[in-house]
Scaffold this motif. Structure first.
Motif, PDB file in Angstrom:
ATOM      1  N   LEU A  25     -19.407 -15.000 -60.746  1.00  0.00           N
ATOM      2  CA  LEU A  25     -19.157 -13.573 -60.642  1.00  0.00           C
ATOM      3  C   LEU A  25     -20.228 -12.738 -61.330  1.00  0.00           C
ATOM      4  O   LEU A  25     -20.504 -11.612 -60.940  1.00  0.00           O
ATOM      5  N   ALA A  26     -20.851 -13.300 -62.351  1.00  0.00           N
ATOM      6  CA  ALA A  26     -21.764 -12.524 -63.198  1.00  0.00           C
ATOM      7  C   ALA A  26     -22.904 -11.891 -62.407  1.00  0.00           C
ATOM      8  O   ALA A  26     -23.280 -10.745 -62.661  1.00  0.00           O
ATOM      9  N   GLN A  27     -23.463 -12.609 -61.435  1.00  0.00           N
ATOM     10  CA  GLN A  27     -24.604 -12.087 -60.687  1.00  0.00           C
ATOM     11  C   GLN A  27     -24.245 -10.806 -59.948  1.00  0.00           C
ATOM     12  O   GLN A  27     -25.049  -9.878 -59.878  1.00  0.00           O
ATOM     13  N   LEU A  28     -23.027 -10.752 -59.417  1.00  0.00           N
ATOM     14  CA  LEU A  28     -22.597  -9.548 -58.701  1.00  0.00           C
ATOM     15  C   LEU A  28     -22.177  -8.447 -59.665  1.00  0.00           C
ATOM     16  O   LEU A  28     -22.386  -7.263 -59.400  1.00  0.00           O
ATOM     17  N   LEU A  29     -21.596  -8.812 -60.791  1.00  0.00           N
ATOM     18  CA  LEU A  29     -21.137  -7.814 -61.741  1.00  0.00           C
ATOM     19  C   LEU A  29     -22.283  -7.041 -62.383  1.00  0.00           C
ATOM     20  O   LEU A  29     -22.131  -5.860 -62.701  1.00  0.00           O
ATOM     21  N   ASN A  30     -23.404  -7.693 -62.555  1.00  0.00           N
ATOM     22  CA  ASN A  30     -24.492  -7.072 -63.311  1.00  0.00           C
ATOM     23  C   ASN A  30     -24.949  -5.738 -62.735  1.00  0.00           C
ATOM     24  O   ASN A  30     -25.405  -4.861 -63.470  1.00  0.00           O
ATOM     25  N   GLY A  76     -10.912  -9.326 -64.277  1.00  0.00           N
ATOM     26  CA  GLY A  76     -11.070  -7.984 -64.809  1.00  0.00           C
ATOM     27  C   GLY A  76     -11.607  -7.970 -66.229  1.00  0.00           C
ATOM     28  O   GLY A  76     -12.257  -7.000 -66.654  1.00  0.00           O
ATOM     29  N   GLN A  77     -11.380  -9.061 -66.956  1.00  0.00           N
ATOM     30  CA  GLN A  77     -11.881  -9.146 -68.328  1.00  0.00           C
ATOM     31  C   GLN A  77     -13.415  -9.157 -68.349  1.00  0.00           C
ATOM     32  O   GLN A  77     -14.043  -8.551 -69.224  1.00  0.00           O
ATOM     33  N   GLN A  78     -14.020  -9.848 -67.381  1.00  0.00           N
ATOM     34  CA  GLN A  78     -15.481  -9.876 -67.313  1.00  0.00           C
ATOM     35  C   GLN A  78     -16.037  -8.506 -66.920  1.00  0.00           C
ATOM     36  O   GLN A  78     -17.117  -8.119 -67.364  1.00  0.00           O
ATOM     37  N   VAL A  79     -15.298  -7.789 -66.102  1.00  0.00           N
ATOM     38  CA  VAL A  79     -15.692  -6.430 -65.725  1.00  0.00           C
ATOM     39  C   VAL A  79     -15.732  -5.543 -66.972  1.00  0.00           C
ATOM     40  O   VAL A  79     -16.719  -4.842 -67.237  1.00  0.00           O
ATOM     41  N   ALA A  81     -15.315  -1.764 -60.323  1.00  0.00           N
ATOM     42  CA  ALA A  81     -14.574  -2.914 -59.794  1.00  0.00           C
ATOM     43  C   ALA A  81     -13.109  -2.538 -59.672  1.00  0.00           C
ATOM     44  O   ALA A  81     -12.583  -1.749 -60.457  1.00  0.00           O
ATOM     45  N   VAL A  82     -12.460  -3.119 -58.662  1.00  0.00           N
ATOM     46  CA  VAL A  82     -11.040  -2.884 -58.438  1.00  0.00           C
ATOM     47  C   VAL A  82     -10.369  -4.220 -58.173  1.00  0.00           C
ATOM     48  O   VAL A  82     -10.959  -5.109 -57.546  1.00  0.00           O
ATOM     49  N   HIS A  90     -19.649  -1.357 -54.979  1.00  0.00           N
ATOM     50  CA  HIS A  90     -18.420  -1.485 -55.747  1.00  0.00           C
ATOM     51  C   HIS A  90     -17.808  -2.854 -55.433  1.00  0.00           C
ATOM     52  O   HIS A  90     -17.854  -3.314 -54.290  1.00  0.00           O
ATOM     53  N   LEU A  91     -17.211  -3.485 -56.433  1.00  0.00           N
ATOM     54  CA  LEU A  91     -16.636  -4.813 -56.259  1.00  0.00           C
ATOM     55  C   LEU A  91     -15.116  -4.744 -56.136  1.00  0.00           C
ATOM     56  O   LEU A  91     -14.450  -4.049 -56.913  1.00  0.00           O
ATOM     57  N   ALA A  92     -14.573  -5.484 -55.178  1.00  0.00           N
ATOM     58  CA  ALA A  92     -13.133  -5.704 -55.088  1.00  0.00           C
ATOM     59  C   ALA A  92     -12.886  -7.179 -55.375  1.00  0.00           C
ATOM     60  O   ALA A  92     -13.337  -8.048 -54.618  1.00  0.00           O
ATOM     61  N   LEU A  93     -12.219  -7.463 -56.492  1.00  0.00           N
ATOM     62  CA  LEU A  93     -11.989  -8.838 -56.939  1.00  0.00           C
ATOM     63  C   LEU A  93     -10.663  -9.333 -56.382  1.00  0.00           C
ATOM     64  O   LEU A  93      -9.598  -8.838 -56.756  1.00  0.00           O
ATOM     65  N   LEU A  94     -10.733 -10.315 -55.490  1.00  0.00           N
ATOM     66  CA  LEU A  94      -9.541 -10.795 -54.801  1.00  0.00           C
ATOM     67  C   LEU A  94      -8.845 -11.906 -55.580  1.00  0.00           C
ATOM     68  O   LEU A  94      -9.442 -12.578 -56.414  1.00  0.00           O
ATOM     69  N   GLN A  95      -7.584 -12.077 -55.277  1.00  0.00           N
ATOM     70  CA  GLN A  95      -6.765 -13.121 -55.870  1.00  0.00           C
ATOM     71  C   GLN A  95      -6.136 -13.950 -54.769  1.00  0.00           C
ATOM     72  O   GLN A  95      -6.267 -13.637 -53.584  1.00  0.00           O
ATOM     73  N   LEU A  96      -5.455 -15.017 -55.145  1.00  0.00           N
ATOM     74  CA  LEU A  96      -4.722 -15.819 -54.173  1.00  0.00           C
ATOM     75  C   LEU A  96      -3.397 -15.136 -53.871  1.00  0.00           C
ATOM     76  O   LEU A  96      -2.655 -14.795 -54.792  1.00  0.00           O
TER      77      LEU A  96
END
Length: 431
Positions: free
Chosen positions: A310-315, A328-331, A320-321, A229-235
Motif C-alpha cells: 500500500l505504501a507506494q500508492l499512499l505516498n 486507515g492507520q497507514q493513511v 483516502a476513504v 484519491h485512494l479508496a481502500l477496499l475490504q472483504l
C-alpha cells in the motif's frame, strides 16, 4: 514493573483460532506455565491443527445446541478463561455472552490494528466491541505519562501473506474431505466449504500473475502525473464490514464513493480503488467498479489495483476513504486526510474527517498528527503485540509476549495505566 503470574490456577478453553498452528503453540506455552488447556473443535480443520487429542473436545451437534454445550463444558472443566479469534461469528458471540455472565475471562485475538507486524490482543471485545471505542485521546495521553517509548514506523506490506493463504487452503481441504465426523458443521460465512477451498487455491495459484498485474497498475498511477484519491477496499464477508458498517454489500460502498467523487472532486483528479490483499473474486469488485465508473461518466479517471503493498500508492495520495479498514492507520500515519463510514477503533475526532464525502473529495483538512502519534503509541504499548499468526518466526515472536499478557490479572489497557505493563520489544521483520 510487571507482576509475573503463574497459570497453576487457570483453565483455558480455546474456541476457533486463526488458520494454522498458532493456537496449538499458544496452548502448549500456557501448559508450560501450569495452566490446563482444552480446545473445542467444530470441524476437521480445527482437529488437524490441535495435536493433543486428549484435550480436544469435538462439538458434533447442530448449531442451536451450542450455547448449552458451551455452558456445560465450562462447568465440567472448571474453565476460568476462554480464548478465541474474533468475537462476531455466532458461536463466539454466544460464548462471550455466557462467559461474561459467569465471570470467565475472555481473551480475543484479531489481525493487528497496526498490521502487518503486530497482532491484536484484547479482553472482552475487539474492533467495534473494543474498549478503545469508549476511550478519548486525552485519556490515552494520561495513560502514556508512564511511558517514554518511541513510535516505530509502520511496515509497508503484510509479512506472512503466503503463509496465511496456504493455511487457509489447508484448513478448508480438511473441512471439505475429512469432515464426516462433523456432519452438522456449518461455516460462519454463507459460502460453502467447497467454494471457499477453491477460492483459496485459485488465489494461491494466481499470486504470481496478480503480482505482475499489480506492479503494472501501480506504475501507471505513480507515473501518470495526475492527483488521485485512494479508496481502500475490504472483504465483503469480513466481520468488520458485516457487523460494524452501515453497508450490506460492497456494491453499496462502491457506488457511494464513485457518485460523490464524480460530483465533488476536481475534474483533473483520479480515483484509485485498492483491493484487499486477500480479495479472492467471490464478489465481482473489479467489474462493479468498471460498470459504475461508466454510468457516472468517469471511466477514464477510475483505476483498480489488486492487493499488495500500500505504501507506494499512499505516498502521493491526496486523500483516502474506507469503510473501517485497518489500513486507515497507514493513511493517518502519513498525515493524509481520511474519511470512514463504519465503526473503527481509530475513529477519533482529532484525526478523522467529519465533512460530507463530496466536500471531502473537493478539499479535505489534514488530520491532527500529534494526536494520532499519541494514539498509535498507546496501541503499541497495550493491545498491539509484535509478531504474526501465520509464519513460524512471527508465531515465535508473538508467543514471547502474549502468554504473559494472558496470564496477567490486568488487561493491556489497565496494565499501562497502573504501570504494570511489560516492556515491548522493538519492531523487526517477522517474515
Amino acid at each position: 514493573m510487571m507482576t509475573q503470574e503463574s497459570g497453576a490456577d487457570r483453565v483455558f478453553l480455546f474456541l476457533q483460532g486463526p488458520h494454522g498452528p498458532f493456537f496449538q503453540g499458544l496452548g502448549t506455552m500456557l501448559r508450560h506455565s501450569g495452566a490446563k488447556v482444552y480446545r473445542v473443535g467444530f470441524n476437521a480443520g480445527d482437529a488437524f491443527f490441535w495435536n493433543d487429542k486428549k484435550t480436544f473436545i469435538p462439538f458434533l451437534d447442530k448449531p442451536d445446541a451450542w450455547a448449552d454445550f458451551f455452558e456445560k463444558t465450562v462447568i465440567d472443566k472448571g474453565v476460568t478463561d476462554i480464548a478465541l479469534y474474533g468475537d462476531t461469528r455466532d458461536i463466539h458471540a454466544k460464548a462471550v455472552k455466557i462467559a461474561k455472565e459467569r465471570g470467565i475471562g475472555v481473551h480475543i485475538f484479531e489481525e493487528g490494528y497496526l498490521r502487518p507486524f503486530w497482532v491484536t490482543y484484547e479482553r472482552g471485545g475487539s474492533n467495534g466491541n473494543s474498549r478503545l471505542m469508549d476511550m478519548t485521546i486525552p485519556q490515552m495521553q494520561k495513560a502514556l505519562e508512564r511511558s517514554d517509548m518511541e513510535t516505530p514506523m509502520p511496515p509497508s506490506h503484510w509479512g506472512d501473506m503466503r503463509h496465511h493463504v496456504f493455511y487457509g487452503a489447508l484448513y478448508h481441504w480438511f473441512v471439505m474431505f475429512k469432515n464426516r465426523k462433523f456432519e452438522n458443521f456449518k461455516p460462519h460465512r454463507d459460502l460453502s466449504v467447497v467454494r471457499e477451498f477453491r477460492l483459496y487455491m485459485r488465489r494461491l495459484m494466481r499470486m504470481p500473475i496478480h503480482a505482475i498485474e499489480r506492479r503494472v497498475a501501480t506504475r501507471r498511477i505513480r507515473f501518470g502525473g495526475f492527483p488521485y484519491h485512494l479508496a481502500l477496499l475490504q472483504l465483503e464477508h469480513d466481520s468488520s464490514f458485516q457487523k460494524h458498517s452501515p453497508f450490506n454489500t460492497m456494491t453499496e460502498f462502491l457506488e457511494l464513493v464513485i457518485e460523490n467523487f464524480a460530483i465533488g472532486a476536481p475534474q483533473h483528479h483520479h480515483l484509485v480503488f485498492k483491493a484487499h490483499p486477500l480479495e479472492d473474486g467471490r464478489v465481482p469488485v473489479r467489474r462493479t467498479i468498471v460498470r459504475l465508473a461508466k454510468e457516472y461518466g468517469i471511466s477514464d479517471r477510475v483505476h483498480f489495483v489488486r492487493g499488495g503493498k500500500l505504501a507506494q500508492l499512499l505516498n502521493d495520495a491526496r486523500t483516502a476513504v474506507t469503510v473501517n479498514s485497518t489500513a486507515g492507520q497507514q493513511v493517518l500515519w502519513r498525515g493524509i486526510p481520511l474519511k470512514i463510514f463504519g465503526k473503527a477503533v481509530y475513529d477519533q475526532p482529532e484525526f478523522i474527517a467529519d465533512e460530507s464525502l463530496r466536500h471531502f473529495f473537493a478539499g479535505a483538512k489534514r488530520p491532527d498528527m500529534m494526536a494520532y502519534r499519541e494514539y498509535r503509541r498507546f496501541l503499541l504499548e497495550t493491545s498491539q503485540v509484535t509478531g504474526g499468526f501465520y509464519s513460524r518466526r512471527g508465531r515465535r515472536q508473538l508467543l514471547r509476549h502474549v502468554v504473559d499478557m494472558m496470564l496477567s490479572r490486568e488487561d493491556p489497557y489497565d496494565a499501562l495505566e497502573s504501570g504494570t505493563a511489560a516492556p515491548r520489544q522493538q519492531l523487526r521483520s517477522v517474515n
